[in-house]
Design a protein around this motif. Structure first.
Motif, PDB file in Angstrom:
ATOM      1  N   GLN A   8       0.839  -1.196   0.000  1.00  0.00           N
ATOM      2  CA  GLN A   8       0.000   0.000   0.000  1.00  0.00           C
ATOM      3  C   GLN A   8       0.878   1.251   0.000  1.00  0.00           C
ATOM      4  O   GLN A   8       1.975   1.247   0.569  1.00  0.00           O
ATOM      5  N   THR A  20      -3.333   3.564  -2.641  1.00  0.00           N
ATOM      6  CA  THR A  20      -3.173   2.735  -3.828  1.00  0.00           C
ATOM      7  C   THR A  20      -2.130   1.668  -3.558  1.00  0.00           C
ATOM      8  O   THR A  20      -1.744   1.432  -2.418  1.00  0.00           O
ATOM      9  N   ASN A  37      -5.617  -0.447 -13.480  1.00  0.00           N
ATOM     10  CA  ASN A  37      -5.606   0.213 -12.178  1.00  0.00           C
ATOM     11  C   ASN A  37      -5.874  -0.836 -11.101  1.00  0.00           C
ATOM     12  O   ASN A  37      -6.376  -1.910 -11.395  1.00  0.00           O
ATOM     13  N   PRO A  38      -5.528  -0.538  -9.858  1.00  0.00           N
ATOM     14  CA  PRO A  38      -5.725  -1.537  -8.807  1.00  0.00           C
ATOM     15  C   PRO A  38      -7.194  -1.637  -8.387  1.00  0.00           C
ATOM     16  O   PRO A  38      -7.908  -0.639  -8.336  1.00  0.00           O
ATOM     17  N   PRO A  40     -10.077  -2.225  -5.559  1.00  0.00           N
ATOM     18  CA  PRO A  40     -10.147  -1.899  -4.135  1.00  0.00           C
ATOM     19  C   PRO A  40      -9.767  -3.081  -3.232  1.00  0.00           C
ATOM     20  O   PRO A  40      -9.108  -2.885  -2.209  1.00  0.00           O
ATOM     21  N   SER A  42      -7.601  -5.388  -3.793  1.00  0.00           N
ATOM     22  CA  SER A  42      -6.146  -5.520  -3.812  1.00  0.00           C
ATOM     23  C   SER A  42      -5.500  -4.441  -2.950  1.00  0.00           C
ATOM     24  O   SER A  42      -4.570  -4.716  -2.191  1.00  0.00           O
ATOM     25  N   VAL A  43      -5.992  -3.212  -3.058  1.00  0.00           N
ATOM     26  CA  VAL A  43      -5.460  -2.131  -2.230  1.00  0.00           C
ATOM     27  C   VAL A  43      -5.718  -2.434  -0.757  1.00  0.00           C
ATOM     28  O   VAL A  43      -4.825  -2.264   0.083  1.00  0.00           O
ATOM     29  N   TYR A  48      -1.008  -6.871  -5.155  1.00  0.00           N
ATOM     30  CA  TYR A  48      -1.566  -6.863  -6.504  1.00  0.00           C
ATOM     31  C   TYR A  48      -2.422  -8.100  -6.780  1.00  0.00           C
ATOM     32  O   TYR A  48      -2.126  -9.187  -6.287  1.00  0.00           O
ATOM     33  N   ASP A  88       0.649  -0.063 -12.569  1.00  0.00           N
ATOM     34  CA  ASP A  88      -0.639   0.204 -13.213  1.00  0.00           C
ATOM     35  C   ASP A  88      -0.565   1.533 -13.947  1.00  0.00           C
ATOM     36  O   ASP A  88       0.231   2.409 -13.593  1.00  0.00           O
ATOM     37  N   PRO A  93      -7.696   3.477  -7.271  1.00  0.00           N
ATOM     38  CA  PRO A  93      -8.420   2.206  -7.299  1.00  0.00           C
ATOM     39  C   PRO A  93      -9.859   2.387  -7.771  1.00  0.00           C
ATOM     40  O   PRO A  93     -10.481   3.410  -7.500  1.00  0.00           O
TER      41      PRO A  93
END
Length: 183
Positions: A8, A20, A37-38, A40, A42-43, A48, A88, A93
């Motif tokens: 993070q 992110t 993009n990541p 949520p 994953s964040v 990832y 990304d 996210p």
């Protein structure tokens, strides 16, 4: 502020701070896995590709020989050991591509290309179609792209997560052959 975990990061994204995932750069990049993009989830986890679809895509990359499959859900350590990193295009996210604006893709695409080129990345693995279009101007088709980036890197577009098994095997064998060639 809460303590960050895993990968993070708090980053400025288009004038606004977002939570992110930090870019994961190997010391000497052999390849970079690039997403739109990541997610949520994953964040929240600090790693990832924590969703079911992302996990399946990373397992396909491990089976193709890009890196060793980890025993758990987190791929960064195994990828880094093989000289493979993660990044990304868009740092904010969101749940899906419909939530990402064209202005964000334009903003992130310049940063992405600059970072990849300055680090001499010669193989870019795109889990989905968007990064291919950003880097080459066209989505291409799944597999190794004939066109190269402006600095000469190869771009591989993964098959879709729900593609037919025979198509997945054919496309992923292209990546395996490329890795075996040592190019």
């Amino acid at each position: 502020m809460t303590e960050l975990m895993g990968y993070q990061a708090r980053e400025d994204w288009m004038g606004r701070e977002v939570l992110t995932l930090a870019d994961v750069w190997p010391d000497e990049p052999r390849a970079m896995i690039v997403g739109l993009n990541p997610a949520p989830s994953s964040v929240d986890a600090g790693h990832y590709y924590q969703g079911q679809v992302g996990q399946g895509q990373l397992r396909k990359l491990a089976a193709a020989g890009l890196f060793q499959a980890p025993s758990g859900r987190y791929f960064e350590g195994a990828a880094l050991a093989a000289g493979v990193g993660f990044t990304d295009i868009v740092k904010r996210p969101s749940r899906g591509e419909g939530d990402v604006g064209a202005d964000e893709i334009r903003f992130g695409s310049g940063q992405l290309a600059d970072n990849l080129q300055s680090r001499g990345v010669q193989l870019i693995v795109c889990v989905f179609r968007h990064p291919v279009k950003v880097l080459l101007g066209t989505e291409g088709v799944p597999g190794m792209q004939a066109k190269r980036t402006s600095w000469g890197a190869r771009v591989f577009r993964m098959p879709g997560p729900f593609d037919k098994r025979e198509n997945v095997e054919r496309v992923m064998s292209e990546l395996s052959a490329h890795l075996d060639s040592g190019e």
